[in-house]
Design a protein around this motif. Structure first.
Motif: not given
Length: 610
Positions: A170-175, A177-186
Motif C-alpha cells: 500500500d503506497v499510501l501507507s508511506l505517508g 504529503k502530496e495526497i491529502q485525505d481526512n475523509i472516512p470511508p462510506v
C-alpha cells in the motif's frame, strides 16, 4: 490455532517490510511537493484483480516529468500496446522496487538503449532487463514522462512500490504529503446471503441488500433485521478523498459480532499469483447481475488470498445480536457500521421474478404446487407460504432438474450437469467438450447450456449459461459445429448481443478448441476481409498510418524499406502506428512496405516509394 498462526505470520511480514521501507525516504514520483489527486488506490477491486498501485491524475495532460522516488537503478523496461504500456521498474538499495506505468517517454539514455533493442529484435513490444546500475539514478532524477499508453483509459501515472519479493504494498501507507485525505470511508449497503438450506433473512432464503443511513456516530440500517442459520455478510463501501469525486478502495475491514472479531482483512501487500481470487472475495454473481461489488466478510469456497487475518465461512445467527463493521483507509480515517438484529419474526417477501441459483440451491416461487423434473416429476413442499405465493428450494446436489413446474407451466432449467472443483475433468456433450484443469474452478459448477441456430443471422450459437460463474484459470472448450466452415478463416467469437469478440481456436478433426475463463455465448465466424491501412503521412522523415480490422482484430504489423526493418509504434486506442528512426540523420528512402495481418491471417500490404 489457524487464526493465531495467520496473525503471527502477518506481524512477521509487516516487521520485515518495515525494515525495508523505513530505511529509505521515498519522494513522490510526480509533481513532488504539490497536492496531487488520485483516480485509484491500492486494493480497489478492478474486475479480476485488486489494483496494485495508485493512479495519479495529470489533469488530462501527458508529458509531465516522472521522478525516481529513491536512489536506484532501472531493472526492467517494458514496452507494450496493452497492459502498462511504456513502463519502468526501478530497484532500490533496500531491495524494494518502484514501478512507473503508462508513460509517454523514457529518459533519453533509457529510450536510446530501448530503441536499439527494438531494432535488434525487430519488434515494437519488448521486455528488457538491463544490467545492474546500467541506468542508475538518484532520488529526484527525471526517469520518464507521464502518458496514456497501454490499457490506460486516460492520461495518468500508475505508480507502485513493491517489496523485495515483488509484492505490491500500500503506497499510501508511506505517508506521502502530496495526497491529502481526512475523509472516512462510506458504507452504503449491507447484504446478507443464506449459506445453508435452513438459513433465512427476514424469513426467506436468498441474498438481500439493505441501504444504510449515516448518523452522527455510525452507519446503520433503517430498521432491525432478522437472521436465522448460517449467513454470509457483505458490504458495499468506498473511500472518498479530499478534492476528488472518485470512490477509492479501503485497506482495512473488521467484522465483530457481540464484541467478538470474526473477520479481518488488511490489504497491506499482494501476491500476484493470488490476484484472481478477488472473484470470490467480492460477490461476483451479484455484480454480474447488476449490483455493486460487495466485499464478502466471510471466506468463500476456493478463496486462497492472503489478505485475511481472521476469517469465518459464514456465521450461525440465532438470537438477537449486534454487528459492528469497521472500515479504515490508508490515512487511518475510520467509519463504523452498526447493524441491530432482532429475534422478532420479520416477513419481507423477496422480488423473485424467476428461479435463481444461490450456491447449491435453486430458489423459486409458484402460486401452484411446485415440482422438479428428474427422471420423473418430484413434488416439493414449500418452505414458506406468503399471500398467494409458495416458496420452494431444491438442493442441486440431490439431482440436476431438467425443468421446474411453476404456476402451471413447465420451465426448462437449461442445466446439463454438475462439475466438482479441484479435479481435472473432461465433460462431454454432443455439442461440445469442456476440459477443466484441477485449478479451473473455485467451486462446484452447475453447468447450463443451450444450442441455437440463428437463421436470421446465419449463426450457430453455443450458449453456455453460466456468465456469473467465477473461473480461476483457463479451461479448454471444443465446439462441435454442424455447419461447414472454411477452417483457414473460421475462428471462435464470444457473443454479446450484436457484438463479437475474437477468441481464436484451433481446428482438430471437425472440432474447434479454444481457451476461456468465461461461460458465455460463443459462435464461429469466418473473417475473409483483410485489414484496412489508411495513410496519414509519409515522407523521408516520418511515417504514420491508421490500421484497423472489422472483425478478428489486428494480430501483427511489419514495416520495411528495401527489406530493412523500420520500427512503428502502436496505439490501439487510436488505431495508429507511426515510425521512429534508429538514426535520425538518415532519411527514409527506397521502397517502403507495410504488412498488416489480422487474427484470421488475412493480410494487407501497402507499398510506396520514398
Amino acid at each position: 490455532m489457524r487464526n493465531i498462526f495467520s496473525f503471527l505470520l502477518l506481524i512477521i511480514v509487516l516487521f520485515v517490510q518495515a525494515q525495508d521501507f523505513n530505511s529509505i525516504e521515498y519522494q513522490f514520483p510526480i509533481n513532488p511537493g504539490q497536492q496531487n489527486y488520485l483516480a485509484g488506490t491500492v486494493g480497489e477491486i478492478r474486475g479480476s484483480h485488486f489494483h496494485t498501485g495508485i493512479d495519479v491524475k495529470t489533469g488530462g495532460r501527458t508529458g509531465l516529468p516522472i521522478y525516481a522516488v529513491a536512489d536506484g537503478f532501472i531493472s526492467r523496461i517494458k514496452v507494450s500496446a496493452s497492459g502498462y504500456g511504456y513502463a519502468l521498474y526501478m530497484k532500490h538499495p533496500n531491495g524494494t522496487f518502484s514501478v512507473y506505468a503508462h508513460l509517454e517517454a523514457f529518459d533519453p539514455k533509457i529510450a536510446s538503449w530501448a530503441l536499439k533493442k527494438q531494432y535488434e529484435k525487430e519488434s515494437f513490444e519488448v521486455d528488457l532487463f538491463p544490467e545492474a546500475n546500467q541506468f542508475a539514478f538518484k532520488r529526484g532524477d527525471i526517469i520518464g514522462y507521464s502518458g496514456n499508453t497501454g490499457s490506460s483509459s486516460g492520461p495518468h501515472l500508475h505508480f507502485e512500490i513493491r517489496d523485495s519479493n515483488q509484492r505490491p504494498i500500500d503506497v499510501l501507507s508511506l505517508g506521502f504529503k502530496e495526497i491529502q485525505d481526512n475523509i472516512p470511508p462510506v458504507v452504503r449497503k449491507v447484504a446478507f446471503i443464506t449459506l445453508e438450506e435452513d438459513a433465512r433473512v427476514n424469513g426467506f432464503f436468498g441474498r438481500y441488500e439493505f441501504d444504510l443511513i449515516k448518523t452522527p456516530t455510525w452507519f446503520q440500517t433503517k430498521e432491525p433485521i432478522n437472521l436465522k442459520g448460517k449467513i454470509g455478510v457483505e458490504i458495499y463501501s468506498y473511500d472518498p478523498m479530499n478534492g476528488i469525486p472518485n470512490k477509492n478502495g479501503i485497506v482495512k475491514t473488521t467484522f465483530q459480532l457481540d464484541g467478538d472479531t470474526l473477520f479481518s482483512e488488511f490489504k497491506e501487500a499482494f501476491s500476484f499469483n493470488k490476484q484472481r481470487n478477488v472473484l470470490v472475495h467480492y460477490n461476483y454473481p451479484a455484480y454480474k447481475k447488476g449490483s455493486r461489488r460487495f466485499n464478502k466478510l466471510y471466506l468463500a469456497d476456493g478463496n486462497e488470498h492472503n489478505i485475511y487475518t481472521i476469517v469465518n465461512r459464514g456465521i450461525d445467527f440465532s438470537d438477537q445480536n449486534e454487528i459492528l463493521i469497521e472500515t479504515e483507509d490508508s490515512y487511518q480515517n475510520a467509519s463504523t457500521t452498526r447493524i441491530l438484529l432482532t429475534a422478532d419474526e420479520i416477513t419481507n417477501p423477496p422480488k423473485l421474478y424467476k428461479p435463481e441459483k444461490i450456491d447449491n440451491f435453486l430458489h423459486f416461487k409458484s402460486q401452484q404446487q411446485g415440482s422438479v423434473m428428474l427422471d420423473e416429476w418430484v413434488p416439493l413442499k414449500p418452505y414458506k407460504t406468503e399471500d398467494e405465493n409458495q416458496y420452494y428450494l431444491w438442493d442441486l446436489r440431490e439431482g440436476i432438474p431438467k425443468s421446474l413446474f411453476i404456476d402451471g407451466e413447465t420451465v426448462p432449467t437449461g442445466l446439463v450437469g454438475m462439475i466438482p472443483s479441484n479435479q481435472k475433468i473432461s465433460y462431454l456433450q454432443n455439442e461440445f467438450t469442456l476440459n477443466l484443469k484441477s485449478r479451473s474452478l473455485f467451486d462446484t459448477l452447475y453447468l447450463a447450456f443451450e444450442k441455437e441456430i440463428d437463421s436470421s443471422r446465419n449463426l450457430e450459437l453455443f450458449h453456455f449459461k453460466n456468465p456469473t460463474q467465477p473461473i480461476r484459470s483457463n479451461m479448454d472448450i471444443a465446439l462441435k459445429p454442424v455447419k461447414s466452415y472454411n477452417k483457414e478463416k473460421a475462428m471462435v467469437y464470444s457473443v454479446f448481443g450484436k457484438r463479437f469478440n475474437f477468441m481464436g481456436g484451433e481446428w482438430n478433426e471437425g472440432e474447434i478448441v479454444f481457451a476461456t475463463r468465461d461461460l458465455v455465448s460463443y459462435t464461429i465466424l469466418e473473417d475473409s476481409i483483410p485489414p484496412d491501412i489508411e495513410l496519414k503521412m509519409a515522407n523521408s522523415d516520418y511515417l504514420k498510418f491508421r490500421i484497423d480490422d472489422d472483425l478478428s482484430g489486428i494480430k501483427s504489423f511489419k514495416a520495411e524499406i528495401d527489406g530493412v526493418f523500420i520500427l512503428m509504434h502502436y496505439e490501439p486506442k487510436r488505431k495508429l502506428i507511426w515510425s521512429q528512426k534508429l538514426n535520425e540523420n538518415i532519411p527514409f528512402k527506397g521502397r517502403f512496405t507495410l504488412e498488416v495481418i489480422d487474427n484470421s491471417n488475412n493480410g494487407t500490404i501497402y507499398t510506396k516509394t520514398l
